[in-house]
Design a protein around this motif. Structure first.
Motif, PDB file in Angstrom:
ATOM      1  N   ASP A   1      -2.631   9.581   8.604  1.00  0.00           N
ATOM      2  CA  ASP A   1      -3.264   8.485   9.328  1.00  0.00           C
ATOM      3  C   ASP A   1      -4.671   8.860   9.796  1.00  0.00           C
ATOM      4  O   ASP A   1      -5.588   8.038   9.766  1.00  0.00           O
ATOM      5  CB  ASP A   1      -2.396   8.078  10.521  1.00  0.00           C
TER       6      ASP A   1
ATOM      7  N   ARG B   1       1.522   2.985   1.521  1.00  0.00           N
ATOM      8  CA  ARG B   1       1.659   1.794   2.357  1.00  0.00           C
ATOM      9  C   ARG B   1       0.707   1.779   3.549  1.00  0.00           C
ATOM     10  O   ARG B   1       0.059   0.772   3.834  1.00  0.00           O
ATOM     11  CB  ARG B   1       3.111   1.674   2.849  1.00  0.00           C
ATOM     12  N   ASN B   2       0.622   2.883   4.272  1.00  0.00           N
ATOM     13  CA  ASN B   2      -0.230   2.907   5.452  1.00  0.00           C
ATOM     14  C   ASN B   2      -1.698   2.742   5.083  1.00  0.00           C
ATOM     15  O   ASN B   2      -2.449   2.049   5.778  1.00  0.00           O
ATOM     16  CB  ASN B   2      -0.035   4.213   6.220  1.00  0.00           C
TER      17      ASN B   2
ATOM     18  N   THR C   1      -2.194  -0.964   4.177  1.00  0.00           N
ATOM     19  CA  THR C   1      -2.133  -1.818   5.367  1.00  0.00           C
ATOM     20  C   THR C   1      -3.398  -1.702   6.195  1.00  0.00           C
ATOM     21  O   THR C   1      -3.999  -2.712   6.592  1.00  0.00           O
ATOM     22  CB  THR C   1      -0.916  -1.445   6.222  1.00  0.00           C
ATOM     23  N   ARG C   2      -3.854  -0.493   6.435  1.00  0.00           N
ATOM     24  CA  ARG C   2      -5.004  -0.303   7.314  1.00  0.00           C
ATOM     25  C   ARG C   2      -6.303  -0.749   6.660  1.00  0.00           C
ATOM     26  O   ARG C   2      -7.174  -1.317   7.327  1.00  0.00           O
ATOM     27  CB  ARG C   2      -5.095   1.168   7.751  1.00  0.00           C
TER      28      ARG C   2
ATOM     29  N   GLY D   1       2.259   8.422   4.145  1.00  0.00           N
ATOM     30  CA  GLY D   1       1.894   7.027   4.334  1.00  0.00           C
ATOM     31  C   GLY D   1       2.890   6.042   3.772  1.00  0.00           C
ATOM     32  O   GLY D   1       2.691   4.824   3.896  1.00  0.00           O
TER      33      GLY D   1
ATOM     34  N   TYR E   1       6.869   3.525   6.763  1.00  0.00           N
ATOM     35  CA  TYR E   1       5.966   2.380   6.865  1.00  0.00           C
ATOM     36  C   TYR E   1       6.518   1.208   6.055  1.00  0.00           C
ATOM     37  O   TYR E   1       7.056   1.404   4.969  1.00  0.00           O
ATOM     38  CB  TYR E   1       4.568   2.731   6.357  1.00  0.00           C
TER      39      TYR E   1
END
Length: 646
Positions: free
Chosen positions: A397, A430-431, A434-435, A456, A460
Motif C-alpha cells: 500500500d 486489487r488494491n 482500486t486506489r 494487494g 482486498y
C-alpha cells in the motif's frame, strides 16, 4: 504524541536489557516495531533462548508454553519478567500498572480487557496471560477498530479468534475492522477445521481438499450454525452488506448482487463458485472466461480455437521491450485485422520493465503515456480505445502511495495533453486497481487476480470498476490452433475494439513545423520541471529556452543527418537537449581545464567527459577510427568535427 508510560517502558528495556539483547530503542514515548522487537528479545532472554531475534516465532512460543502456560501473580517468574508484560501492555494501549514488577489487580484488569477486545473472554477467561495472547501483545496489531474500521468485520475477527485460538496453527488475528492477509488466511484455516482437517494438515491454503469439501457445503436460505456463520463472515470480509449470522432472505439478496457483480451464475446460494470468489482472488478457476490475454500472435487457427472456447475479447501488448524474449509478445503485423476478421475484439496492454516500485514515478508515467499513445497509433487503434497500463509486481500500500499513484498521474497528464484520444485502464492487484481508480487516474481495471499471494490481492475485494479478471493460465486448441492464454472473466465495462485504422508505417523525419514551436517548448519545459529541472536553469548553466532554441536552431542539419543515417531525429535532439540541460559549473570548470592544457600547456587535465555531448575526446577519437576502419570515412567526412571539442 508521546506517551509517558510508553517512554518509561522504553527506558526500562534499554536500561535492563539493552546490553543483553543487542539493541536499544529511542525513548520517545511512541510505540513502534523497534520497541516491540526489543521487548520480544527481552522475553527470549528471560526464557533462556540463546539465539535472540525480533520474531515471536515457534521457538519462543513453544518455550513460553512449556515453561509458563499461564502467567499471573502466582506464576510470573520474576519482577523484570512482569515488567516486560507491563511495558508491552502500555505499548499496546492497556493499563499495565506502574511497571513495578507486580502482577496486581490493575495488570489483571488490563489483560482481561485485552482478551475481551481479542474475542477471547470465553476461550481464556480471567486476568491470566496465556502464551498466544502474549504473542499477540508483542506485535503492532490493533484489537479495536482503527482508521474507520468496520464494526461488522471486527465482529468476524473476534469470533474467529474466540472459536479457533486453541487450534495449534491458529494465531490471534487483529480485531481492527479491516480485512488483511492474516484475516483472510484465518478464514481458510477456519473452513479447514470445520471440514475436519487435523492440526498440521490444515494449512490455510485453498487447495484440492478445501475445494472438494466446500463443494459439499452449499448454504441456502434458512440455514444457521457454523457454516452459515462462516459464509456470512466471508461476505462481510468482502464488504458485502449482510448480517453476521444465519443465511436469511436478506443474505440471499446480497448473494445475488455479489454473484451478478462477480459474473457468477446467479443462484442466490452459497455454492462453491461463490465460496471460491469470496475466499481467494482467483475464485473458481474452472470457470470459462469471455476474455483472455497472452504473449502469442493470434493467427486464424488460434482465433478459431479462442472462439470455440467462448472468448470474445483478446488482450495484446502494444510493445515488447526485449528483442529476444517472447518474440510474439507485441502485436504482430496483420494480427489486429485477423482478430477483427474472426469476430474477436482486442484490448491493448502497455507494459515495459516495471517489476518493482522503483520503476514507477511521475516522469516514468508521462513517458509511458506518450509511448503508449504512439504505439497504439502505430498499430492502428482508433481514438476511444482504452489502454491498460500494467503494475505487475506485489505493490504494498505504501508503494501505491509513493510510486504508483504519481506514475498514473503522469500517464493521465500525458494523455490529456495528447487530446484524450485514448482512455486509461490499470492492470494490477486489487488494491492497486482500486486506489488508482479512486484517485481518478483510470476508468477501468484489469485485475491480476491469478497472483493470489500478492499483498494487494489477499484481503482486498474485487474493484468496483473491474473490466477483466485474470484467474488462470491454460492451453486451449490443438494443432496449429493450440495457444496458451491467461483466462479472464469479462464484466462488459470494456469491450476492446473490432475495427482498426491502417497501421502507421515508418517515414523519414521531416523539418519541424514552426506552428507547433510554442506548444512544444511549453510541453518540454513542463516535463523537465516535473522531474526537477526549473525553466530558469536552477543551479545549471543553461535555461530551458536556451537549450530548446539551440536544438531547434539546428533542425535543418539534424533532419538531414537523421535521414542520411536512417535514425530518428529524436535520438539526436533529445540527448543533446538533455545533456545541455545538465551542464553545470563543475562541467564547465573541467572543460576549461582541458582547454587550458591543450591551448596553453597549463595544468594536467588532458581529457574529460563533460560538455553538451558528454563524450570524452578519447572515446570520440576511437569512435572516429572505428568508422574509418569500417570503410565509412567517405560517408562520415561531411560530419567531421573536432572530437575533443577543445
Amino acid at each position: 504524541m508521546a506517551d509517558e508510560m510508553v517512554r518509561r517502558a522504553q527506558q526500562f528495556v534499554n536500561q535492563v536489557y539493552g546490553s543483553r539483547i543487542g539493541m536499544t530503542v529511542a525513548e520517545n514515548g511512541q510505540t513502534g516495531w523497534n520497541t516491540m522487537y526489543a521487548l520480544t528479545r527481552a522475553l527470549q532472554y528471560e526464557l533462556g533462548i540463546s539465539s535472540l531475534s525480533n520474531s515471536f516465532g515457534p521457538t519462543t512460543l513453544s518455550t513460553l508454553t512449556s515453561k509458563h502456560p499461564k502467567l499471573n501473580a502466582s506464576t510470573v517468574p520474576s519482577a523484570d519478567f512482569c515488567r516486560i508484560i507491563q511495558s508491552a501492555m502500555y505499548c499496546k494501549g492497556y493499563d499495565g500498572g506502574d511497571i513495578d514488577g507486580k502482577y496486581n489487580s490493575r495488570v489483571e484488569a488490563g489483560i482481561s480487557k485485552l482478551k475481551a477486545d481479542m474475542g477471547l473472554e470465553d476461550a481464556f477467561p480471567g486476568g491470566s496471560l496465556e502464551p498466544k495472547v502474549f504473542k499477540g501483545l508483542l506485535n503492532m496489531d490493533a484489537y479495536v477498530t482503527v482508521n474507520s474500521g468496520s464494526d461488522a468485520i471486527r465482529n468476524v475477527q473476534r469470533w474467529l479468534n474466540g472459536r479457533y485460538v486453541k487450534r495449534s496453527d491458529f494465531f490471534i488475528i487483529p480485531c481492527d475492522g479491516h480485512n488483511s492477509r492474516d484475516v483472510s488466511k484465518s478464514m481458510l484455516y477456519a473452513i479447514q477445521y470445520e471440514l475436519g482437517m487435523a492440526d498440521g494438515t490444515a494449512n490455510g491454503v485453498f487447495g484440492p481438499g478445501t475445494q472438494s469439501g466446500l463443494k459439499s457445503h452449499t448454504v441456502t436460505v434458512g440455514e444457521t450454525g457454523t457454516w452459515a456463520l462462516l459464509f456470512s463472515a466471508a461476505m462481510i470480509l468482502n464488504r458485502r452488506p449482510v448480517s453476521f449470522g444465519g443465511f436469511t432472505a436478506a443474505t440471499q439478496t446480497a448473494v445475488e448482487d455479489f454473484q451478478l457483480f462477480a459474473r457468477l451464475t446467479v443462484s442466490g446460494k452459497g455454492d462453491f463458485p461463490t465460496w471460491a470468489s469470496l475466499l481467494v482472488s482467483y475464485g473458481d478457476q474452472s470457470r470459462k472466461g469471455e476474455a483472455c490475454d497472452g504473449v502469442t500472435k493470434i493467427t486464424p487457427a488460434r482465433a478459431a480455437a479462442l472462439k470455440a472456447e467462448g472468448v470474445k475479447y483478446v488482450g495484446r501488448y502494444l510493445t515488447n521491450p526485449s528483442t529476444t524474449s517472447l518474440p510474439e509478445k507485441e502485436i504482430q503485423p496483420g494480427e489486429l485485422q485477423t482478430i477483427a476478421d474472426n469476430g474477436l475484439r482486442c484490448f491493448p496492454i502497455y507494459q515495459t520493465y516495471g517489476r518493482d516500485a522503483s520503476g514507477f514515478n511521475y516522469a516514468a508515467g508521462r513517458a509511458a503515456g506518450q509511448a503508449a499513445v504512439n504505439a497504439a497509433l502505430d498499430h492502428g487503434f482508433k481514438p476511444g480505445t482504452r489502454i491498460f497500463f500494467a503494475v505487475d509486481f506485489d505493490a504494498l500500500d505504501a508503494d501505491v502511495t509513493s510510486n504508483v499513484l504519481p506514475h498514473f498521474k503522469g500517464i493521465q497528464d500525458a494523455l490529456q495533453e495528447d487530446g484524450i484520444r485514448f482512455a486509461i485502464g490499470v492492470y494490477g492487484p486489487r488494491n492497486v486497481c482500486t486506489r488508482v481508480g479512486e484517485a481518478g487516474h483510470s476508468g477501468a481495471s484489469f485485475v491480476s487476480d491469478m497472483s493470489s499471494g500478492f499483498s494487494g490481492n489477499f484481503g482486498y475485494p474485487l474493484p468496483n470498476d473491474w473490466a477483466y479478471d485474470q484467474i488462470v493460465t491454460k492451453w486451449v486448441g490443438s494443432g496449429d490452433g493450440r495457444i496458451e492464454i491467461d483466462v479472464n472473466i469479462a464484466s462488459g465495462r470494456d469491450i476492446g475494439q473490432n475495427s482498426f485504422n491502417k497501421p502507421r508505417t515508418a517515414m523519414a523525419d521531416v523539418r519541424f513545423n514552426g506552428d507547433y514551436l510554442a506548444s512544444l517548448r511549453t510541453d518540454v519545459g513542463k516535463y523537465m520541471q516535473s522531474i526537477g529541472f526549473p525553466n530558469d536553469g536552477g543551479n545549471r548553466i543553461f535555461t530551458h529556452a536556451e537549450c530548446f532554441d539551440t536544438i531547434l536552431a539546428n533542425d535543418d542539419v539534424i533532419t538531414a543527418q537523421s535521414n542520411r543515417f536512417n535514425m530518428r531525429k529524436a535520438l539526436i535532439q533529445t540527448s543533446a537537449y538533455w545533456e545541455m540541460r545538465h551542464y553545470d559549473l563543475v562541467d564547465q570548470t573541467v572543460d576549461h581545464q582541458v582547454a587550458s592544457y591543450h591551448l596553453n600547456g597549463v595544468g594536467a587535465v588532458k581529457d574529460s567527459s563533460t560538455g553538451i555531448a558528454q563524450i570524452s575526446g578519447d572515446v570520440g577519437i576511437r569512435a572516429w577510427n572505428h568508422c574509418i576502419d569500417a570503410s565509412r570515412a567517405a560517408t562520415i567526412l561531411p560530419m567531421a568535427r573536432n572530437p575533443c571539442g577543445s
